[in-house]
Design a protein around this motif. Structure first.
Motif, PDB file in Angstrom:
ATOM      1  N   PHE A  91       0.837  -1.213   0.000  1.00 17.12           N
ATOM      2  CA  PHE A  91       0.000   0.000   0.000  1.00 17.12           C
ATOM      3  C   PHE A  91       0.868   1.258   0.000  1.00 17.12           C
ATOM      4  O   PHE A  91       0.470   2.284  -0.546  1.00 17.12           O
ATOM      5  CB  PHE A  91      -0.975  -0.004   1.184  1.00 17.12           C
ATOM      6  CG  PHE A  91      -2.202  -0.830   0.925  1.00 17.12           C
ATOM      7  CD1 PHE A  91      -3.101  -0.483  -0.091  1.00 17.12           C
ATOM      8  CD2 PHE A  91      -2.481  -1.953   1.689  1.00 17.12           C
ATOM      9  CE1 PHE A  91      -4.237  -1.247  -0.335  1.00 17.12           C
ATOM     10  CE2 PHE A  91      -3.619  -2.727   1.453  1.00 17.12           C
ATOM     11  CZ  PHE A  91      -4.492  -2.370   0.435  1.00 17.12           C
ATOM     12  N   SER A  92       2.058   1.193   0.615  1.00 11.90           N
ATOM     13  CA  SER A  92       2.939   2.371   0.649  1.00 11.90           C
ATOM     14  C   SER A  92       3.394   2.753  -0.757  1.00 11.90           C
ATOM     15  O   SER A  92       3.817   3.879  -0.988  1.00 11.90           O
ATOM     16  CB  SER A  92       4.175   2.098   1.501  1.00 11.90           C
ATOM     17  OG  SER A  92       3.783   1.827   2.819  1.00 11.90           O
ATOM     18  N   GLN A  93       3.336   1.785  -1.673  1.00 11.91           N
ATOM     19  CA  GLN A  93       3.822   2.067  -3.034  1.00 11.91           C
ATOM     20  C   GLN A  93       2.713   2.489  -3.994  1.00 11.91           C
ATOM     21  O   GLN A  93       2.951   2.725  -5.166  1.00 11.91           O
ATOM     22  CB  GLN A  93       4.525   0.820  -3.588  1.00 11.91           C
ATOM     23  CG  GLN A  93       5.865   0.565  -2.920  1.00 11.91           C
ATOM     24  CD  GLN A  93       6.383  -0.828  -3.162  1.00 11.91           C
ATOM     25  OE1 GLN A  93       5.873  -1.569  -3.992  1.00 11.91           O
ATOM     26  NE2 GLN A  93       7.405  -1.210  -2.420  1.00 11.91           N
ATOM     27  N   ILE A  94       1.472   2.541  -3.495  1.00 10.39           N
ATOM     28  CA  ILE A  94       0.366   2.889  -4.391  1.00 10.39           C
ATOM     29  C   ILE A  94       0.110   4.391  -4.351  1.00 10.39           C
ATOM     30  O   ILE A  94      -0.040   4.978  -3.270  1.00 10.39           O
ATOM     31  CB  ILE A  94      -0.918   2.098  -4.023  1.00 10.39           C
ATOM     32  CG1 ILE A  94      -0.665   0.583  -4.178  1.00 10.39           C
ATOM     33  CG2 ILE A  94      -2.097   2.534  -4.899  1.00 10.39           C
ATOM     34  CD1 ILE A  94      -1.836  -0.294  -3.770  1.00 10.39           C
ATOM     35  N   LYS A  95       0.065   4.977  -5.544  1.00  7.26           N
ATOM     36  CA  LYS A  95      -0.168   6.429  -5.658  1.00  7.26           C
ATOM     37  C   LYS A  95      -1.536   6.778  -5.087  1.00  7.26           C
ATOM     38  O   LYS A  95      -2.515   6.065  -5.329  1.00  7.26           O
ATOM     39  CB  LYS A  95      -0.140   6.793  -7.146  1.00  7.26           C
ATOM     40  CG  LYS A  95       0.664   8.027  -7.441  1.00  7.26           C
ATOM     41  CD  LYS A  95       0.784   8.226  -8.927  1.00  7.26           C
ATOM     42  CE  LYS A  95       0.332   9.630  -9.250  1.00  7.26           C
ATOM     43  NZ  LYS A  95       0.063   9.830 -10.644  1.00  7.26           N
ATOM     44  N   GLY A  96      -1.588   7.836  -4.332  1.00  6.46           N
ATOM     45  CA  GLY A  96      -2.877   8.292  -3.798  1.00  6.46           C
ATOM     46  C   GLY A  96      -3.308   7.544  -2.544  1.00  6.46           C
ATOM     47  O   GLY A  96      -4.434   7.704  -2.078  1.00  6.46           O
ATOM     48  N   VAL A  97      -2.406   6.704  -2.027  1.00  4.60           N
ATOM     49  CA  VAL A  97      -2.719   5.950  -0.799  1.00  4.60           C
ATOM     50  C   VAL A  97      -1.652   6.272   0.244  1.00  4.60           C
ATOM     51  O   VAL A  97      -0.461   6.374  -0.085  1.00  4.60           O
ATOM     52  CB  VAL A  97      -2.724   4.425  -1.074  1.00  4.60           C
ATOM     53  CG1 VAL A  97      -2.875   3.639   0.222  1.00  4.60           C
ATOM     54  CG2 VAL A  97      -3.838   4.059  -2.036  1.00  4.60           C
TER      55      VAL A  97
END
Ligand SMILES: NC(=O)c1ccc[n+]([C@@H]2O[C@H](COP(=O)([O-])OP(=O)(O)OC[C@H]3O[C@@H](n4cnc5c(N)ncnc54)[C@H](O)[C@@H]3O)[C@@H](O)[C@H]2O)c1
Length: 342
Positions: free
Chosen positions: A22-28
């Motif tokens: 999740f740390s690597q997902i844009k906007g999250v």
């Protein structure tokens, strides 16, 4: 695009994988990591200093900025944590199995509906490119009629205390078999044994009957010399092996089959059949492998943003759990056949 703030509850063996993805997902943004064990929290803080850590999951649920939570704690805690999160208007991604009993899983599905929140279950294999390739091959008719299917999910450990080997490991195979065959089983029969001195079984041999005379079998164990993650599908035209431990070539398609040919015994009638064995080449198609959990996390975010029903929603989790409950019933009755549908 509004940012989605996420809290991760449970940072044992599996939870940190959610934090990483999740740390690597844009906007999250992963805002919180929660665990009862302070050592786990120091570990997470060392890796991600920007994430707030807490031992109290309510701190996450009470924060209005948090839109979604991931529950990666032992199965017995899933219902209570997921229920409270949904009731506080958080979208929920809960690890498998959805809960530890069918009634509470059904309740959770109803609560998610009432609060109009996404309830997704971590049936990771539905996001596995190899499994999706295998499903595509079955659906294309390339392997002909599916005769039977079996899986082996064995290793030495990790040993759990909260659920048995079936609850922990067969959950994956139930989800995969239902997905590959687009059906759920009609009946199950399972034998298992506990050797390590606790109540739940360390090894199980499970047989399932699917519609259309498709026979299925699962061998799950955390007391085995060899790590195996394999599914074999035998069809009338081809046979396929899925090996999850071979990321370069997870799917092998065997051009093997047995043909029944009528052979003429006399001039007026066909009386006998001859079995002709055909053994052709083995094909290993190129598959772009991506971490299944990454795809699962992206799917969760997409479902939240677009208000879509997840591929592994609460109902799907409930279907898997019904089969698991039948397996556990059979295990407790020494392999008695348990019917799931009339
Ligand atoms: N989808 C997959 O491939 C996959 C793989 C491994 C585990 N899992 C699932 O993930 C879940 C966790 O498994 P694991 O192997 O990480 O277990 P684990 O025992 O290693 O970790 C669970 C963590 O949850 C913490 N915890 C328990 N109750 C808590 C609470 N009330 N609040 C906060 N923290 C709490 C524990 O302290 C522990 O650190 C299980 O449901 C398991 O089935 C799924």
């Amino acid at each position: 695009m509004d940012k989605i703030n996420i809290g991760i509850i449970g940072c044992g063996h599996w939870g940190p994988n959610f934090i990483r993805n999740f740390s690597q997902i844009k906007g999250v943004s992963v805002k919180y990591a929660c665990d009862l064990n302070p050592d786990r929290l120091s570990h997470i803080k060392g890796l991600y200093p920007q994430i707030d850590t807490t031992r109290d999951y309510l701190q996450i649920l009470k924060d209005p900025k948090i839109g979604a939570v991931v529950i990666s704690t032992p199965a017995v805690t899933h219902f209570r944590l997921a229920k409270e999160a949904l009731e506080r208007n958080k979208h929920v991604l809960v690890e498998k199995p959805i809960t530890s009993d069918v009634d509470s899983a059904a309740k959770l599905v109803r609560i998610a509906g009432r609060y109009k929140r996404i309830l997704m279950v971590g049936h990771t294999f539905k996001f596995n490119s190899g499994i999706n390739k295998l499903r595509g091959l079955i659906r294309s008719g390339k392997i002909g009629r599916v005769y039977y299917i079996y899986s082996r999910r064995t290793n030495l450990g990790p040993i759990r205390r909260d659920i048995g080997a079936a609850g922990d490991l067969a959950t994956h195979d139930i989800s995969v078999f239902n997905y590959l065959l687009d059906k759920s089983p009609l009946s199950v029969s399972a034998r298992g044994q506990n050797y390590l001195g606790h109540e739940l079984e360390d090894v199980s041999f499970i047989t399932l009957s699917f519609p259309g005379k498709v026979l299925a079998h699962m061998h799950v164990s955390w007391l085995d010399p060899k790590k195996v993650r394999e599914i074999v599908v035998v069809g009338s035209k081809r046979m396929i092996i899925f090996d999850d431990l071979n990321p370069d070539a997870p799917i092998s398609i065997y051009d093997k089959k047995v043909m029944r040919k009528k052979f003429r015994q006399d001039y007026d009638s066909f009386k006998e059949f001859q079995m002709i064995i055909h053994s052709g080449k083995v094909d290993t198609p190129k598959i772009k492998m991506e971490e299944p959990l990454k795809r699962e996390c992206l799917h969760f975010v997409e479902c939240i943003r677009k208000d879509r029903t997840p591929l592994t929603d609460g109902r799907d989790g409930l279907e898997v759990l019904k089969v698991l409950a039948a397996i556990q019933d059979s295990l407790s009755r020494n392999g008695a056949e348990v019917l799931l549908k009339e």
